[in-house]
Design a protein around this motif. Structure first.
Motif, PDB file in Angstrom:
ATOM      1  N   PHE A 259       0.829  -1.199   0.000  1.00  0.00           N
ATOM      2  CA  PHE A 259       0.000   0.000   0.000  1.00  0.00           C
ATOM      3  C   PHE A 259       0.868   1.256   0.000  1.00  0.00           C
ATOM      4  CE2 PHE A 259      -2.972  -3.109   1.600  1.00  0.00           C
ATOM      5  CZ  PHE A 259      -4.185  -2.713   1.051  1.00  0.00           C
ATOM      6  N   SER A 260       0.387   2.290  -0.636  1.00  0.00           N
ATOM      7  CA  SER A 260       1.036   3.597  -0.550  1.00  0.00           C
ATOM      8  C   SER A 260       0.738   4.212   0.806  1.00  0.00           C
ATOM      9  CB  SER A 260       0.505   4.523  -1.652  1.00  0.00           C
ATOM     10  OG  SER A 260      -0.868   4.816  -1.426  1.00  0.00           O
ATOM     11  N   HIS A 261       1.459   5.299   1.134  1.00  0.00           N
ATOM     12  CA  HIS A 261       1.179   5.993   2.385  1.00  0.00           C
ATOM     13  C   HIS A 261      -0.273   6.459   2.425  1.00  0.00           C
ATOM     14  CE1 HIS A 261       5.685   6.560   2.481  1.00  0.00           C
ATOM     15  NE2 HIS A 261       5.451   6.166   3.734  1.00  0.00           N
ATOM     16  N   GLY A 262      -0.755   6.999   1.322  1.00  0.00           N
ATOM     17  CA  GLY A 262      -2.118   7.508   1.281  1.00  0.00           C
ATOM     18  C   GLY A 262      -3.153   6.406   1.457  1.00  0.00           C
ATOM     19  N   ALA A 263      -2.918   5.259   0.818  1.00  0.00           N
ATOM     20  CA  ALA A 263      -3.864   4.145   0.937  1.00  0.00           C
ATOM     21  C   ALA A 263      -3.882   3.600   2.359  1.00  0.00           C
ATOM     22  CB  ALA A 263      -3.505   3.039  -0.047  1.00  0.00           C
ATOM     23  N   ALA A 264      -2.711   3.479   2.983  1.00  0.00           N
ATOM     24  CA  ALA A 264      -2.652   3.016   4.370  1.00  0.00           C
ATOM     25  C   ALA A 264      -3.347   4.002   5.302  1.00  0.00           C
ATOM     26  CB  ALA A 264      -1.203   2.813   4.795  1.00  0.00           C
ATOM     27  N   SER A 265      -3.161   5.293   5.047  1.00  0.00           N
ATOM     28  CA  SER A 265      -3.804   6.320   5.858  1.00  0.00           C
ATOM     29  C   SER A 265      -5.321   6.216   5.763  1.00  0.00           C
ATOM     30  CB  SER A 265      -3.337   7.710   5.396  1.00  0.00           C
ATOM     31  OG  SER A 265      -4.101   8.728   6.000  1.00  0.00           O
ATOM     32  N   ALA A 266      -5.836   6.037   4.543  1.00  0.00           N
ATOM     33  CA  ALA A 266      -7.284   5.937   4.357  1.00  0.00           C
ATOM     34  C   ALA A 266      -7.843   4.675   5.001  1.00  0.00           C
ATOM     35  CB  ALA A 266      -7.611   5.951   2.864  1.00  0.00           C
ATOM     36  N   LEU A 267      -7.099   3.591   4.910  1.00  0.00           N
ATOM     37  CA  LEU A 267      -7.589   2.322   5.438  1.00  0.00           C
ATOM     38  C   LEU A 267      -7.627   2.339   6.967  1.00  0.00           C
ATOM     39  CD1 LEU A 267      -8.488  -0.365   4.157  1.00  0.00           C
ATOM     40  CD2 LEU A 267      -6.190  -1.229   4.582  1.00  0.00           C
ATOM     41  N   LEU A 268      -6.594   2.896   7.588  1.00  0.00           N
ATOM     42  CA  LEU A 268      -6.497   2.908   9.040  1.00  0.00           C
ATOM     43  C   LEU A 268      -7.260   4.064   9.673  1.00  0.00           C
ATOM     44  CD1 LEU A 268      -2.695   2.101   9.434  1.00  0.00           C
ATOM     45  CD2 LEU A 268      -4.592   0.562   9.863  1.00  0.00           C
ATOM     46  N   GLY A 269      -7.667   5.054   8.868  1.00  0.00           N
ATOM     47  CA  GLY A 269      -8.295   6.228   9.444  1.00  0.00           C
ATOM     48  C   GLY A 269      -7.317   7.045  10.258  1.00  0.00           C
ATOM     49  N   THR A 270      -6.058   7.113   9.775  1.00  0.00           N
ATOM     50  CA  THR A 270      -4.965   7.783  10.482  1.00  0.00           C
ATOM     51  C   THR A 270      -4.311   8.791   9.541  1.00  0.00           C
ATOM     52  OG1 THR A 270      -4.569   5.760  11.743  1.00  0.00           O
ATOM     53  CG2 THR A 270      -2.819   7.390  11.767  1.00  0.00           C
ATOM     54  N   SER A 271      -3.788   9.872  10.085  1.00  0.00           N
ATOM     55  CA  SER A 271      -3.196  10.910   9.247  1.00  0.00           C
ATOM     56  C   SER A 271      -1.942  10.402   8.544  1.00  0.00           C
ATOM     57  CB  SER A 271      -2.842  12.131  10.101  1.00  0.00           C
ATOM     58  OG  SER A 271      -1.763  11.832  10.978  1.00  0.00           O
ATOM     59  N   LEU A 272      -1.621  11.037   7.426  1.00  0.00           N
ATOM     60  CA  LEU A 272      -0.398  10.694   6.695  1.00  0.00           C
ATOM     61  C   LEU A 272       0.841  10.895   7.570  1.00  0.00           C
ATOM     62  CD1 LEU A 272      -1.014  12.162   3.127  1.00  0.00           C
ATOM     63  CD2 LEU A 272      -0.461   9.782   3.677  1.00  0.00           C
ATOM     64  N   ALA A 273       0.835  11.964   8.355  1.00  0.00           N
ATOM     65  CA  ALA A 273       1.988  12.233   9.220  1.00  0.00           C
ATOM     66  C   ALA A 273       2.193  11.090  10.213  1.00  0.00           C
ATOM     67  CB  ALA A 273       1.787  13.550   9.959  1.00  0.00           C
ATOM     68  N   THR A 274       1.109  10.553  10.747  1.00  0.00           N
ATOM     69  CA  THR A 274       1.211   9.447  11.697  1.00  0.00           C
ATOM     70  C   THR A 274       1.722   8.192  11.010  1.00  0.00           C
ATOM     71  OG1 THR A 274      -0.573  10.353  13.062  1.00  0.00           O
ATOM     72  CG2 THR A 274      -0.078   8.013  13.318  1.00  0.00           C
ATOM     73  N   ILE A 275       1.230   7.936   9.795  1.00  0.00           N
ATOM     74  CA  ILE A 275       1.692   6.757   9.044  1.00  0.00           C
ATOM     75  C   ILE A 275       3.195   6.850   8.807  1.00  0.00           C
ATOM     76  CG2 ILE A 275       1.570   5.560   6.825  1.00  0.00           C
ATOM     77  CD1 ILE A 275      -0.868   5.072   8.524  1.00  0.00           C
ATOM     78  N   ARG A 276       3.656   7.991   8.354  1.00  0.00           N
ATOM     79  CA  ARG A 276       5.084   8.157   8.065  1.00  0.00           C
ATOM     80  C   ARG A 276       5.920   8.061   9.339  1.00  0.00           C
ATOM     81  NH1 ARG A 276       3.164  12.298   4.087  1.00  0.00           N
ATOM     82  NH2 ARG A 276       3.538  11.395   2.012  1.00  0.00           N
ATOM     83  N   SER A 277       5.420   8.635  10.441  1.00  0.00           N
ATOM     84  CA  SER A 277       6.143   8.575  11.698  1.00  0.00           C
ATOM     85  C   SER A 277       6.243   7.135  12.202  1.00  0.00           C
ATOM     86  CB  SER A 277       5.443   9.442  12.751  1.00  0.00           C
ATOM     87  OG  SER A 277       6.053   9.308  14.014  1.00  0.00           O
ATOM     88  N   ASP A 278       5.132   6.407  12.138  1.00  0.00           N
ATOM     89  CA  ASP A 278       5.153   5.010  12.574  1.00  0.00           C
ATOM     90  C   ASP A 278       6.101   4.186  11.712  1.00  0.00           C
ATOM     91  OD1 ASP A 278       3.360   5.373  14.641  1.00  0.00           O
ATOM     92  OD2 ASP A 278       1.599   4.846  13.458  1.00  0.00           O
ATOM     93  N   GLU A 279       6.120   4.457  10.428  1.00  0.00           N
ATOM     94  CA  GLU A 279       7.006   3.703   9.545  1.00  0.00           C
ATOM     95  C   GLU A 279       8.467   4.004   9.857  1.00  0.00           C
ATOM     96  OE1 GLU A 279       7.328   2.490   4.854  1.00  0.00           O
ATOM     97  OE2 GLU A 279       6.606   4.497   5.353  1.00  0.00           O
ATOM     98  N   ARG A 280       8.791   5.253  10.139  1.00  0.00           N
ATOM     99  CA  ARG A 280      10.180   5.608  10.471  1.00  0.00           C
ATOM    100  C   ARG A 280      10.623   4.901  11.750  1.00  0.00           C
ATOM    101  NH1 ARG A 280       8.582  10.845   8.977  1.00  0.00           N
ATOM    102  NH2 ARG A 280       8.314  11.405  11.174  1.00  0.00           N
TER     103      ARG A 280
END
Length: 300
Positions: A259-280
């Motif tokens: 999944f892209s960052h945007g797709a993961a964000s939409a699926l989890l109902g979480t902001s893009l910033a949170t997705i990127r932070s969790d991934e880092r």
């Protein structure tokens, strides 16, 4: 994946108060599949404003029997009492029946016992369609949910988990719509359902089966290369399983499901910033426990 349109959030209403003793907690030995229908029924009861005495007089079952059912105490309940309670509380009986029968099998009830509970016409669950919004949401996310579930489960368990997830969401759809983010509410239901069925080691879900499905392994024909790659992949997946829950989900969606960052964000109902932070944070941890491969000529 297209970001789903935010559903309208109905105004919240305080739960009605009722006289008498409060409903006791669910028994510790109640399994997750049983709780998949029991928790929504408890919620419906608590929202109804009825007392156990009132409910007892309406469904014509003893108050003690209803209390036991709502706490998961005693023998697994027959469909008749579950059906009558659901009808009185305004719960859709078709998803409830599917979850009830699945939980019955997991408590070692036979198919004959299940069928014997439902052979009377008046007690047969009616196959109805879920709300339009629920159907639209399922069409939007079901394939993505399936990709996530198959990382942890075999095919049969995966399909059962997906079916149970949407049946449970159907039972609690009003609560899902009233939540701050319906997507996050639904994801939590999916995650809880999948993790309850996934094999665990030391309290963490195992991803070993998913290792055998990686593209690299599928394309290797040399036995020695396959064994070496498999070892490294299993080490990585073991490290992934040790991640905190939110980071684990992000890494599974990003690295294993693609999944892209945007797709993961939409699926989890979480902001893009949170997705990127969790991934880092997850990547930093994985790099710390999985040493980089050695190149030829270097000494250990």
């Amino acid at each position: 994946m297209t970001t789903p349109t935010e559903p309208p959030v109905p105004p919240g209403r305080p739960a009605p108060t009722r006289p008498g003793r409060k409903l006791g907690p669910v028994a510790d030995n109640v399994g997750s599949v049983h709780r998949a229908w029991l928790d929504p029924m408890r919620t419906a009861y608590q929202a109804s404003g009825l007392t156990l005495n009132e409910l007892s007089s309406r469904v014509r079952f003893a108050k003690s029997k209803i209390s036991e059912l709502l706490r998961g105490v005693g023998l697994y309940p027959r469909w008749e009492i579950v059906y009558r309670l659901a009808d009185e509380l305004g719960m859709p009986n078709w998803p409830l029946y599917r979850l009830w029968s699945q939980a019955a099998l997991e408590t070692h009830k036979s198919s004959d016992w299940i069928n014997g509970c439902t052979d009377r016409t008046t007690l047969t669950a009616t196959h109805t369609n879920p709300p339009l919004e629920h159907r639209a949401f399922r069409e939007l996310v079901e394939n993505d949910y399936t990709l996530y579930a198959q990382v942890f489960l075999d095919d049969d368990q995966r399909d059962n988990a997906i079916d149970a997830t949407f049946n449970r969401l159907w039972l609690s759809w009003n609560e899902a719509l009233a939540d701050h983010d319906t997507r996050r509410y639904a994801w939590n239901v999916l995650r809880e359902t999948v993790m309850a069925r996934a094999p665990h080691r030391d309290g963490r879900p195992e991803l070993g089966n998913a290792a055998f499905d990686t593209v690299i392994l599928q394309n290797l024909t040399d036995p020695a290369a396959y064994a070496n790659e498999l070892t490294e992949t299993l080490e990585l997946f073991t490290a992934i399983s040790r991640l905190p829950d939110r980071q684990l989900d992000v890494i599974v969606l990003r690295r294993l499901c693609g999944f892209s960052h945007g797709a993961a964000s939409a699926l989890l109902g979480t902001s893009l910033a949170t997705i990127r932070s969790d991934e880092r944070h997850a990547t930093r941890f994985l790099d710390s426990v999985i040493p980089p491969p050695r190149t030829e000529g270097t000494t250990p």
